[in-house]
Enzyme design. Structure first.
Site, PDB file in Angstrom:
ATOM      1  N   GLY A 155       5.325   2.935  43.975  1.00 35.44           N
ATOM      2  CA  GLY A 155       4.289   2.502  44.901  1.00 35.44           C
ATOM      3  C   GLY A 155       3.100   3.432  44.984  1.00 35.44           C
TER       4      GLY A 155
ATOM      5  CB  CYS B  43       5.910 -30.430  41.099  1.00 42.03           C
ATOM      6  SG  CYS B  43       5.084 -30.683  39.513  1.00 42.03           S
TER       7      CYS B  43
ATOM      8  CB  CYS C 196       4.768 -26.566  38.826  1.00 40.17           C
ATOM      9  SG  CYS C 196       6.398 -27.117  39.272  1.00 40.17           S
TER      10      CYS C 196
END
Lengths: 288, 198, 371
Positions: free
Chosen positions: A30, A240, A265
């Site tokens: 990070g 979708c 999608c």
């Protein structure tokens, strides 16, 4: 006199510097490791950070997938693939399962990634505190002191103003319990995929000259208050229109004829796979 | 030197990255060390790891006072500069090095600072054969539950490491290379507890 | 059967590139690189300076390929630079060794060596010359012949003349401080990214590589009150300087053993800036400091603006934007600024979808918790 391009574009010295930075990034999850960041034949802001990571990683036998906004055929993804292929000759694929290197702008693929894959994310603004503090000098010190009051304040102000947090994509996350990190402008929907991932995730910001990493099996928590938990984008009741998938990130499109919104999608290769496996199942069952 | 500067080093880098991302995972770079045609008087895997990471932009220090030859070879092949321990970006430890030298070096090496924790030293350590049986119990980022790694360092070694990594994000990262062309890595984030005393 | 992805993106890109090529070729004219080198020196100089790569031939090629776009040419040069291995550093250059073509000072009416005007647009009248629409090689050759004949008639010097620095004259008088040479290795911002607070060598590098327009504008803003630097141009010099490099493995740095690798043309500016300092009695005193500007090629406006910004950044001051090193240095680079601006053309529909969702949820006033 036309010079033959060097394998993976860069000279080896440039690759080495990126490699050193990458190893440090993995050792400090990070944390944004500064790196020299060479100019690429593709413009700054168009994925040079991700590209530099990919080119420092890639070898002759790798299989590469590149997507932008979830689509393999997005012009930017195509352009990046072209450059990598021209300078390496590696195999390119659209299918997530076939690839071992995946470079992506603003999405994590729907198909869960495995330990044999590396995900490279393109990052425009690596500094999660930049919206509250313009100066790099200051944000470096905030990270060093674990002082993330700015990030919390940003969320708090949204709650006060709107009754809920209103971050869109790039919702900040806490990595390994120490650094607050910008996950790149992936939708909130994708943030949970970073938590305890099987694959290594590398993030590159070329223009801002930072590399950072989330190793596999690392804790990644989206910033939230206890009474205002983290919420992802909602596609409740929607599916979708092509493959029928319901629990994936959907693109909203306008139906040309009715003017009504329809959904599809976002991850185009995932959609393709759903359609193909459904068709295969139908063919098989019709012979049962 | 018949090492392919592009492709062999890329492969070794991928293995180092894999092992650093998944502490405890042992990777083999035998395919690449096979291409080495010079004997450096140390484990091939150690030298190859150094060649992947060192160049004119970084500095190194070899603990052993008796290995001028290695210092010269590393400088020659990588253009990296040899500097005093406290300044070195990379610290090279050989099997023959004495424990007290190693412990003292660990107390003095760079661990970075809070603003720039990456300005720390990376240790490349030649070890006896690496294995996943017994030895250390490893936990932390990169490890699903726990991992095991045996590499025959003393408990003082691990205590010394603990004292340098306890002020995370400052710390040191380690690359271990054995005589059978295997490598394993321990980033500073990993907790290593010695299960058996050798 | 099976579903296959539509390869629209690839085809569209190929068509776009073809169309771009068509636009450059359809006029059926060819611009030779030699023509650019000979007649567009200013553009070549600007490209070399902003790309931080001294090669007039490559810059001319980049200009040709980019059809005159500075953005494209600098981008091409920088990307090319990325592929070049960096083996050596040169020795420090002494600008006093310059073979001066032009050298002026605004601080004094007359200076040792004199005001040498050289080739500059400064004294031309900016009236469009329509005769250039019909230039003939024959007329040009005759003009060149006449010019050379006139030169022969002049008394020239057979000695190579080196011009002393104007500031040295002021140093002797004690008006400028003489510093001990600082041989700290300078930063290399292309090998190690900029860290704050910066060192002066890093700042100067970023300034010299900066977009000419941006450096100029920031310098202008400083003069107009958004900065606190009031410069007088002490010296502008344009000319060629020799570059030497030592053998990389040699420890001794005997100058006689160095290699001469060529000469480059640069513009160097030293601006004199009055600053307030505390003297030994802790009272305010006025002193001069030097603002330094240097560029590849003849880039006087940029070098002067750079010298102003050098001084601004030497004296950080939160009240003035041109004294804010992050504000100035992070926004000067052509490749970075043009890249990020143009990246807004990339698809952003996922992030936009995310924003849409956020706004819709807020309007609904409902908090949906998704598992």
């Amino acid at each position: 006199m036309r010079a033959k391009p060097h394998f993976a574009f860069f000279d080896e010295g440039s690759k080495k510097e990126i490699r050193r930075a990458t190893l440090k990034a993995v050792a400090i999850p990070g944390y944004q490791v500064p790196f020299a960041s060479r100019e690429m034949p593709i413009a700054r802001g168009w994925g040079t950070g991700g590209l530099q990571l990919t080119l420092s990683l890639i070898g002759k036998t790798d299989v590469l997938k590149v997507i932008d906004q979830g689509a393999d055929e997005s012009v930017n993804a195509v352009s990046i693939k072209k450059l990598v292929q021209e300078t390496t000759g590696v195999q390119i694929t659209d299918q997530t399962e076939e690839a071992d290197l995946i470079q992506s702008r603003h999405r994590i693929p729907e198909t869960p990634m495995t330990k044999d894959q590396i995900l490279v994310l393109q990052v425009p603004m690596p500094e999660p505190l930049r919206p509250v503090e313009a100066r790099e000098y200051m944000t470096k010190r905030m990270h060093s002191e674990d002082d993330y009051s700015g990030a919390w304040l940003m969320l708090f102000e949204q709650i006060v103003k709107y009754g809920k947090t209103a971050t869109a994509a790039d919702h900040p996350v806490y990595v390994n319990g120490r650094y607050v990190m910008a996950p790149s402008p992936i939708p909130r929907f994708d943030n949970p995929r970073m938590h305890q991932s099987e694959a290594l995730i590398l993030l590159g910001a070329g223009r801002e000259k930072k590399i950072y990493a989330v190793p596999p099996f690392t804790n990644v928590e989206s910033l939230a208050f206890e009474d205002y938990p983290f919420a992802v984008e909602s596609f409740k009741g929607k599916e979708c229109q092509l493959c029928g998938s319901a629990h994936v990130f959907l693109d909203e499109l306008i139906d040309q004829k009715t003017g009504e919104p329809v959904y599809q999608c976002n991850d185009t290769s995932y959609c393709m796979e759903q359609l193909n496996s459904r068709e295969k199942a139908e063919v098989e069952s019709s012979y049962a | 030197m018949a090492i392919d500067q592009i492709h062999d080093l890329q492969q070794v880098y991928r293995k180092l990255l894999h092992s650093m991302s998944r502490p405890g995972t042992i990777s083999s770079i035998e395919q690449e060390t096979e291409n080495m045609d010079v004997d450096f008087g140390c484990a091939d895997a150690l030298m190859l790891s150094a060649m992947v990471l060192l160049d004119a932009e970084v500095t190194f220090h070899v603990l052993s006072k008796k290995r001028r030859d290695l210092i010269e070879k590393i400088s020659e092949y990588t253009s990296a500069r040899c500097v005093p321990l406290q300044e070195a970006d990379f610290i090279i430890v050989l099997q023959e090095d004495g424990e007290s030298e190693i412990l003292e070096a660990m107390a003095q090496c760079k661990i970075g600072n809070l603003i720039d924790p990456q300005q720390s030293s990376t240790w490349i350590i030649e070890t006896p054969a690496l294995s996943n049986k017994g030895g250390l119990l490893l936990t932390g980022p990169g490890i699903e539950t726990e991992a095991h790694l045996a590499m025959r360092q003393s408990s003082e070694f691990w205590q010394a490491r603990d004292s340098r990594i306890k002020e995370y994000p400052m710390g040191i990262d380690m690359i271990f290379a054995d005589g059978s062309s295997q490598v394993a890595c321990l980033p500073r984030t990993v907790t290593a507890i010695l299960m058996e005393v050798e | 059967m099976g579903y296959v992805p539509v390869k629209g993106g690839t085809q569209a890109i190929e068509a776009s590139i073809k169309r771009l090529t068509y636009e450059r070729l359809k006029g059926e004219e060819i611009l030779e690189v030699n023509t650019i080198l000979a007649t567009m020196g200013s553009m070549v100089d600007q490209v070399m300076s902003e790309s931080s790569l001294y090669s007039p031939e490559l810059a001319a090629l980049a200009i040709k390929q980019g059809e005159g776009s500075m953005e494209e040419a600098v981008f091409l040069m920088r990307a090319h630079r990325s592929t070049l291995p960096r083996h050596y550093y040169s020795e420090t250059v002494e600008a006093e060794t310059m073979l001066v073509e032009r050298r002026i000072s605004a601080s004094f009416k007359d200076i040792p060596g004199g005001q040498l005007l050289g080739a500059t647009y400064d004294y031309t009248h900016r009236l469009l010359d329509f005769r250039l629409l019909e230039e003939s090689m024959e007329t040009n050759r005759k003009w060149l012949q006449d010019y050379k004949n006139n030169l022969l008639a002049l008394q020239g010097s057979t000695e190579v003349v080196y011009f002393p620095k104007v500031v040295d004259y002021l140093r002797q008088e004690g008006l400028f401080e003489t510093y001990e040479p600082d041989n700290t290795l300078p930063a290399d911002v292309t090998k190690k990214s900029l860290q704050f607070p910066t060192t002066r060598s890093a700042r100067l590098q970023v300034l010299t590589r900066g977009q000419t327009g941006t450096v100029t504008s920031f310098g202008y803003a400083s003069l107009r009150g958004y900065g606190q630097v009031h410069p007088t141009v002490g010296e502008v010099r344009v000319g060629k300087i020799p570059i030497y490099t030592a053998h990389p493995n040699e420890v001794d740095s005997d100058p006689d053993n160095q290699f001469y690798i060529g000469k480059i043309r640069i513009t160097e500016v030293e601006s004199f800036v009055p600053v307030t300092v505390k003297n030994d009695n802790n009272e305010d005193e006025l002193e001069f400091e030097i603002g330094y500007g240097v560029c590849y090629g003849q880039n006087e406006t940029k070098a002067i603006a750079m010298s102003i910004l050098d001084q601004c950044l030497e004296h950080p001051n939160a009240d003035f934007p041109t004294h804010d090193e992050e504000f100035v240095l992070l926004h000067l680079d052509s490749v970075e600024s043009t890249g990020f601006i143009s990246h807004l053309k990339l698809p952003h529909y996922v992030t936009f979808q995310s924003k849409l969702d956020s706004i819709r949820q807020v309007k609904k006033g409902v908090q949906e918790v998704e598992s």
